[in-house]
Design a protein around this motif. Structure first.
Motif, PDB file in Angstrom:
ATOM      1  N   HIS A   1      -0.085  18.665 -39.171  1.00 38.86           N
ATOM      2  CA  HIS A   1       0.183  17.841 -37.999  1.00 38.86           C
ATOM      3  C   HIS A   1       1.113  18.601 -37.076  1.00 38.86           C
ATOM      4  O   HIS A   1       1.886  19.454 -37.519  1.00 38.86           O
TER       5      HIS A   1
ATOM      6  N   LEU B   1       0.489  18.500 -44.280  1.00 36.10           N
ATOM      7  CA  LEU B   1      -0.047  17.400 -43.478  1.00 36.10           C
ATOM      8  C   LEU B   1      -0.833  17.891 -42.268  1.00 36.10           C
ATOM      9  O   LEU B   1      -1.569  17.110 -41.657  1.00 36.10           O
TER      10      LEU B   1
ATOM     11  N   SER C   1       1.286  13.352 -51.437  1.00 35.46           N
ATOM     12  CA  SER C   1       0.451  12.884 -50.327  1.00 35.46           C
ATOM     13  C   SER C   1       0.033  14.050 -49.419  1.00 35.46           C
ATOM     14  O   SER C   1       0.823  14.947 -49.135  1.00 35.46           O
ATOM     15  N   SER C   2      -1.200  13.972 -48.952  1.00 37.74           N
ATOM     16  CA  SER C   2      -1.678  14.952 -47.969  1.00 37.74           C
ATOM     17  C   SER C   2      -2.168  14.262 -46.701  1.00 37.74           C
ATOM     18  O   SER C   2      -2.793  14.896 -45.856  1.00 37.74           O
ATOM     19  N   ASN C   3      -1.874  12.953 -46.582  1.00 29.70           N
ATOM     20  CA  ASN C   3      -2.262  12.187 -45.405  1.00 29.70           C
ATOM     21  C   ASN C   3      -1.018  11.843 -44.601  1.00 29.70           C
ATOM     22  O   ASN C   3      -0.039  11.324 -45.150  1.00 29.70           O
ATOM     23  N   PHE C   4      -1.064  12.112 -43.309  1.00 30.66           N
ATOM     24  CA  PHE C   4       0.133  11.948 -42.489  1.00 30.66           C
ATOM     25  C   PHE C   4       0.637  10.516 -42.505  1.00 30.66           C
ATOM     26  O   PHE C   4       1.824  10.266 -42.720  1.00 30.66           O
ATOM     27  N   TRP C   5      -0.244   9.535 -42.258  1.00 27.32           N
ATOM     28  CA  TRP C   5       0.212   8.152 -42.146  1.00 27.32           C
ATOM     29  C   TRP C   5       0.611   7.573 -43.490  1.00 27.32           C
ATOM     30  O   TRP C   5       1.512   6.731 -43.569  1.00 27.32           O
ATOM     31  N   LEU C   6      -0.030   8.022 -44.566  1.00 25.35           N
ATOM     32  CA  LEU C   6       0.425   7.606 -45.897  1.00 25.35           C
ATOM     33  C   LEU C   6       1.819   8.162 -46.168  1.00 25.35           C
ATOM     34  O   LEU C   6       2.691   7.450 -46.703  1.00 25.35           O
ATOM     35  N   SER C   7       2.056   9.399 -45.777  1.00 26.40           N
ATOM     36  CA  SER C   7       3.384   9.995 -45.948  1.00 26.40           C
ATOM     37  C   SER C   7       4.433   9.232 -45.146  1.00 26.40           C
ATOM     38  O   SER C   7       5.552   8.991 -45.626  1.00 26.40           O
TER      39      SER C   7
END
Length: 417
Positions: free
Chosen positions: A262, A260, A315-321
């Motif tokens: 982040h 991610l 998932s590779s998207n923070f908010w989707l995760s």
């Protein structure tokens, strides 16, 4: 005092909370949880500050889990044969003693050096924790009518998740603001509040007639009851294997860094998301408790949990995760509430302590071993393949349980009343 004989269920969760006995039992649960959660966070910081050795952090879990497993079967026996309220007060006194010892160590008031007094206090915490859930479950059944168990279990799940979120957060804030001694001191205070809640509780205790059964025979009787109940053992096994195979929380720091991309501030968001999902579900089920098709709902919830594990791994998207983890916690919350309700409704009064202890061993083993399993599989297969494979394994467990355990699949909670 005991629940009234009026079989009519209150119209809302607020009316349940207005019952003094139930509100005191919930308060006991959350303050006891806050105490050992604050201690757990502070102890990790304390030991690393002393040793600067990451391996010493791994020994914290071992120092707590081993005494828990050793004491849990005997704790269940004692809960079934001794006054539950007084036994709970003794357990809360153990939490007070643990926090006091750690306060003394942190402040340098004891003539001991090194980390062994800290590990000894952690071991005492593990032994005390073996009593907390069986006492809660036994008292829960004394302050509510059977028809109120499903709604009460939803509120209990909310309290549990709130403690799981608030305890570590409060511990971290206290260590940052006032240091280890202040954090341990607050743990002393909240455990005293938990003790006070039980002291104020007025509840009847079951009357035991005749001599008590030999302790090992009695413990074995509880084990045979659980293993002989297809509904109960199926629900426990579903929870255990789903958490064991599909736990992703232990891998969150690695996902943040490698997938991610982040910073560490994102860890709080990802850790809070499952708890938020579980709290929302608990509130909903407290308002609209399940009665029909509970077995199917449980199986679909475990399958949904598995799909969320797969989605998080891909998932590779923070908010989707974070959104996926919200649903991950919601599905897990359904499982927790249904399993808790089954536990309350299907357990005879004289076995509540032993059955609750066995359930605690199932849950604790899945959490601790799940973290170890996740790390091992990530090392062997890589981070993403390990998590995705775990999600498919959870789906397989749900499918096999639905196929092999039609009794659980067709369960209606109202049939257990």
């Amino acid at each position: 005092m005991t629940p009234s004989a009026d079989p009519q269920e209150p119209d809302s969760a607020l009316q349940l909370l207005a019952r003094p006995g139930f509100s005191l039992v919930l308060a006991y649960r959350i303050f006891a949880m806050l105490s050992y959660q604050i201690v757990a966070v502070t102890v990790g910081w304390h030991i690393y500050e002393v040793t600067r050795n990451p391996f010493s952090l791994g020994l914290i879990g071992l120092a707590e889990v081993l005494p828990f497993f050793c004491v849990a079967p005997f704790a269940g026996y004692l809960v079934d044969h001794l006054p539950r309220r007084r036994l709970g007060m003794v357990a809360c006194s153990g939490l007070v003693m643990t926090a006091l010892v750690l306060t003394a160590v942190a402040q340098g008031w004891l003539p001991f050096h090194g980390v062994w007094p800290i590990y000894a206090a952690i071991a005492l915490t593990g032994m005390v924790r073996a009593f907390l859930s069986p006492i809660y479950n036994a008292l829960f059944a004394r302050v509510l009518e059977r028809t109120q168990y499903a709604r009460g279990a939803g509120l209990g799940a909310v309290v549990f998740q709130a403690g799981m979120v608030a305890g570590p957060a409060l511990g971290g804030v206290l260590v940052a603001w006032g240091g280890k001694g202040v954090a341990y001191g607050v743990a002393v205070g909240v455990s005293l509040i938990a003790l006070g809640c039980l002291a104020a509780l007025r509840v009847s205790e079951p009357v035991h007639t005749g001599p008590a059964a030999p302790i090992f025979k009695s413990i074995a009787e509880g084990g045979r009851f659980v293993l002989g109940n297809r509904i109960m053992v199926g629900a426990m096994a579903l929870d255990m294997f789903s958490v064991l195979l599909g736990g992703v929380v232990a891998m969150l720091p690695a996902f943040l860094h490698e997938i991610l991309h982040h910073g560490p501030e994102g860890l709080g968001v990802l850790r809070a998301a499952p708890a938020l999902g579980s709290v929302c579900v608990g509130l909903w089920l407290a308002r609209r408790p399940l009665q029909r098709n509970a077995g199917r709902v449980l199986l679909f919830a475990v399958a949904g949990f598995g799909l969320c594990v797969i989605g998080f791994g891909l998932s590779s998207n923070f908010w989707l995760s974070a959104a996926i983890l919200l649903f991950y916690g919601a599905f897990d919350g359904v499982s927790v509430v249904v399993r808790s309700t089954i536990l309350q409704l299907a357990t005879p009064e004289e076995m509540r302590g032993r059955v609750s202890s066995i359930n605690g061993i199932f849950i604790s083993s899945s959490n601790e071993l799940g973290a170890f399993y996740a790390g091992m599989m990530a090392k062997l297969l890589g981070l993403v393949p390990a998590v995705v494979l775990g999600g498919f394994a959870v789906l397989s467990v749900a499918g096999i349980t639905a196929w092999k355990n039609p009794t659980l699949r067709r369960l209606n909670l109202r049939d257990l009343h």
